[in-house]
Design an enzyme around this catalytic site. Structure first.
Site, PDB file in Angstrom:
ATOM      1  N   GLY A  46       0.556  -1.320   0.277  1.00 34.55           N
ATOM      2  CA  GLY A  46      -0.140  -0.061  -0.175  1.00 34.55           C
ATOM      3  C   GLY A  46       1.022   1.338  -0.214  1.00 34.55           C
ATOM      4  O   GLY A  46       2.228   1.483   0.037  1.00 34.55           O
ATOM      5  N   GLN A  51       2.768  10.183   2.033  1.00 33.07           N
ATOM      6  CA  GLN A  51       3.901   9.202   2.271  1.00 33.07           C
ATOM      7  C   GLN A  51       4.321  10.067   1.428  1.00 33.07           C
ATOM      8  O   GLN A  51       5.918   9.925   1.194  1.00 33.07           O
ATOM      9  CB  GLN A  51       3.974   8.051   1.988  1.00 33.07           C
ATOM     10  CG  GLN A  51       3.163   7.190   3.398  1.00 33.07           C
ATOM     11  CD  GLN A  51       3.273   6.144   3.111  1.00 33.07           C
ATOM     12  OE1 GLN A  51       1.940   5.166   2.781  1.00 33.07           O
ATOM     13  NE2 GLN A  51       4.088   5.209   3.489  1.00 33.07           N
ATOM     14  N   CYS A  92       5.823  -0.507   7.886  1.00 29.68           N
ATOM     15  CA  CYS A  92       5.159   1.130   6.872  1.00 29.68           C
ATOM     16  C   CYS A  92       6.678   1.204   5.868  1.00 29.68           C
ATOM     17  O   CYS A  92       7.848   1.556   6.253  1.00 29.68           O
ATOM     18  CB  CYS A  92       4.858   1.499   7.975  1.00 29.68           C
ATOM     19  SG  CYS A  92       4.620   3.523   7.173  1.00 29.68           S
ATOM     20  N   LEU A  93       6.350   0.946   4.255  1.00 27.11           N
ATOM     21  CA  LEU A  93       7.101   2.677   3.521  1.00 27.11           C
ATOM     22  C   LEU A  93       8.121   3.546   4.197  1.00 27.11           C
ATOM     23  O   LEU A  93       9.425   3.809   3.843  1.00 27.11           O
ATOM     24  CB  LEU A  93       6.634   2.937   2.714  1.00 27.11           C
ATOM     25  CG  LEU A  93       6.051   1.189   1.216  1.00 27.11           C
ATOM     26  CD1 LEU A  93       5.762   1.199   0.412  1.00 27.11           C
ATOM     27  CD2 LEU A  93       7.268   0.138   1.399  1.00 27.11           C
ATOM     28  N   HIS A 134      -4.895   1.344   8.244  1.00 30.48           N
ATOM     29  CA  HIS A 134      -2.930   2.075   7.854  1.00 30.48           C
ATOM     30  C   HIS A 134      -2.805   2.660   7.235  1.00 30.48           C
ATOM     31  O   HIS A 134      -2.562   3.628   7.066  1.00 30.48           O
ATOM     32  CB  HIS A 134      -1.883   0.340   7.611  1.00 30.48           C
ATOM     33  CG  HIS A 134      -0.630   1.353   7.468  1.00 30.48           C
ATOM     34  ND1 HIS A 134      -0.028   0.477   8.388  1.00 30.48           N
ATOM     35  CD2 HIS A 134       0.219   1.421   6.649  1.00 30.48           C
ATOM     36  CE1 HIS A 134       1.814   1.217   8.231  1.00 30.48           C
ATOM     37  NE2 HIS A 134       1.199   1.776   7.200  1.00 30.48           N
ATOM     38  N   GLU A 135      -3.236   2.480   5.808  1.00 32.23           N
ATOM     39  CA  GLU A 135      -3.202   4.007   4.500  1.00 32.23           C
ATOM     40  C   GLU A 135      -3.948   5.124   5.251  1.00 32.23           C
ATOM     41  O   GLU A 135      -3.819   6.276   4.459  1.00 32.23           O
ATOM     42  CB  GLU A 135      -3.777   3.419   3.136  1.00 32.23           C
ATOM     43  CG  GLU A 135      -3.175   1.831   2.306  1.00 32.23           C
ATOM     44  CD  GLU A 135      -1.177   2.289   3.248  1.00 32.23           C
ATOM     45  OE1 GLU A 135      -0.734   3.677   3.179  1.00 32.23           O
ATOM     46  OE2 GLU A 135      -0.668   1.564   2.863  1.00 32.23           O
ATOM     47  N   HIS A 138      -2.239   7.134   7.995  1.00 33.00           N
ATOM     48  CA  HIS A 138      -1.655   8.137   7.385  1.00 33.00           C
ATOM     49  C   HIS A 138      -2.224   8.649   6.870  1.00 33.00           C
ATOM     50  O   HIS A 138      -2.045  10.346   6.710  1.00 33.00           O
ATOM     51  CB  HIS A 138      -1.408   7.478   5.575  1.00 33.00           C
ATOM     52  CG  HIS A 138       0.247   6.907   6.114  1.00 33.00           C
ATOM     53  ND1 HIS A 138       1.133   7.249   7.073  1.00 33.00           N
ATOM     54  CD2 HIS A 138       0.526   5.516   5.754  1.00 33.00           C
ATOM     55  CE1 HIS A 138       2.525   5.974   7.016  1.00 33.00           C
ATOM     56  NE2 HIS A 138       1.358   5.002   6.104  1.00 33.00           N
TER      57      HIS A 138
HETATM   58  O1  K1U Z   1       1.628   2.187   3.917  1.00 32.82           O
HETATM   59  C1  K1U Z   1       2.338   2.299   3.686  1.00 32.82           C
HETATM   60  O2  K1U Z   1       4.182   2.080   4.494  1.00 32.82           O
HETATM   61  C2  K1U Z   1       2.671   0.451   3.010  1.00 32.82           C
HETATM   62  C3  K1U Z   1       2.257  -0.633   4.017  1.00 32.82           C
HETATM   63  C4  K1U Z   1       1.255  -1.461   4.067  1.00 32.82           C
HETATM   64  C5  K1U Z   1       1.409  -2.203   5.827  1.00 32.82           C
HETATM   65  C6  K1U Z   1       1.961  -3.697   5.715  1.00 32.82           C
HETATM   66  C7  K1U Z   1       2.189  -4.416   6.381  1.00 32.82           C
HETATM   67  C8  K1U Z   1       0.479  -4.009   7.588  1.00 32.82           C
HETATM   68  C9  K1U Z   1      -0.113  -2.802   7.466  1.00 32.82           C
HETATM   69  C10 K1U Z   1      -0.023  -1.987   6.663  1.00 32.82           C
HETATM   70  C11 K1U Z   1       3.620  -1.771   3.763  1.00 32.82           C
HETATM   71  O3  K1U Z   1       3.358  -2.415   2.007  1.00 32.82           O
HETATM   72  S1  K1U Z   1       4.951  -1.721   4.044  1.00 32.82           S
HETATM   73  C12 K1U Z   1       5.715  -3.300   2.936  1.00 32.82           C
HETATM   74  C13 K1U Z   1       6.178  -4.383   4.347  1.00 32.82           C
HETATM   75  O4  K1U Z   1       6.105  -4.986   4.992  1.00 32.82           O
HETATM   76  C14 K1U Z   1       5.036  -5.669   3.617  1.00 32.82           C
HETATM   77  C15 K1U Z   1       4.954  -6.183   2.892  1.00 32.82           C
HETATM   78  C16 K1U Z   1       4.230  -7.270   1.660  1.00 32.82           C
HETATM   79  C17 K1U Z   1       3.305  -7.482   2.759  1.00 32.82           C
HETATM   80  C18 K1U Z   1       3.298  -7.623   4.255  1.00 32.82           C
HETATM   81  C19 K1U Z   1       4.232  -6.560   4.363  1.00 32.82           C
HETATM   82 ZN    ZN Z   2       2.516   3.167   6.251  1.00 36.66          ZN
END
Ligand code: K1U
Ligand code: ZN
Length: 170
Positions: A46, A51, A92-93, A134-135, A138
């Site tokens: 996401g 962000q 979170c990215l 989560h998004e 943000h």
């Molecule tokens: O908003 C963001 O920073 C993106 C975030 C979304 C998210 C991941 C896990 C739980 C809730 C929300 C990410 O994509 S972080 C990347 C990551 O850690 C991940 C990637 C694939 C599957 C699970 C986590």
């Molecule tokens: Zn995030």
């Protein structure tokens, strides 16, 4: 399309409250394409406009294994959230390398416009429900580490600032 720079915690711009998108026009369609490219490049599931330092209510999501099912939510609103909640590990990215538990509703209903400006209602559970919540945090200027204890949050802040100084020195 273009890769957009992602803001890293504790950048104060991550705490900006986003305003509604006024129209799904060519500018928003280009932003959607750039955000999707940025999310895929960063291996995220996401990304919220906040962000990438755009403070409008827009998120992109793709939880599919093959990374070929993008979901675009413009002006999303949660209309219902289950009272049942579950603790899930989140990342979170904007806080790379940090994973911790956050309690979220297990199911939600969301209304939004899609990437073409059409009205949509989504019923989500599991990873999709977690990711949407989560998004949408943000968009309200909230980063997941704010659910953690002040001690944990301060440790994360220190770690992120140290990593940034080391990157800048390299
Ligand atoms: O908003 C963001 O920073 C993106 C975030 C979304 C998210 C991941 C896990 C739980 C809730 C929300 C990410 O994509 S972080 C990347 C990551 O850690 C991940 C990637 C694939 C599957 C699970 C986590
Ligand atoms: Zn995030």
């Amino acid at each position: 399309m273009a890769l957009l720079p992602i803001l890293y915690y504790p950048d104060p711009r991550l705490h900006t409250v986003a305003k509604p998108v006024q129209a799904v026009d060519a500018r928003i369609k280009k932003l959607v394409a750039d955000m999707l490219e940025t999310m895929y490049d960063a291996n995220g599931i996401g990304l919220a406009a906040t962000q990438v330092d755009v403070h409008e209510r827009l998120v992109v999501i793709d939880i599919s294994e093959d990374r070929d099912q993008p979901l675009v939510l413009v002006n999303p609103e949660i209309t219902w959230a289950s009272p049942e909640k579950k603790l899930n590990e989140e990342g979170c990215l904007s806080v790379p390398g940090i994973y911790d538990g956050v309690e979220r509703s297990t199911s939600i209903k969301v209304t939004a416009l899609d990437g073409e400006g059409r009205s949509r209602t989504i019923e989500a559970e599991g990873t999709l429900a977690i990711c949407i919540q989560h998004e949408m945090d943000h968009l309200l200027g909230k980063v997941f580490v704010e659910y953690l204890s002040p001690l944990k949050r301060n440790r994360i802040k220190t770690k992120m600032l140290k990593a940034r100084r080391e990157t800048e020195r390299a």
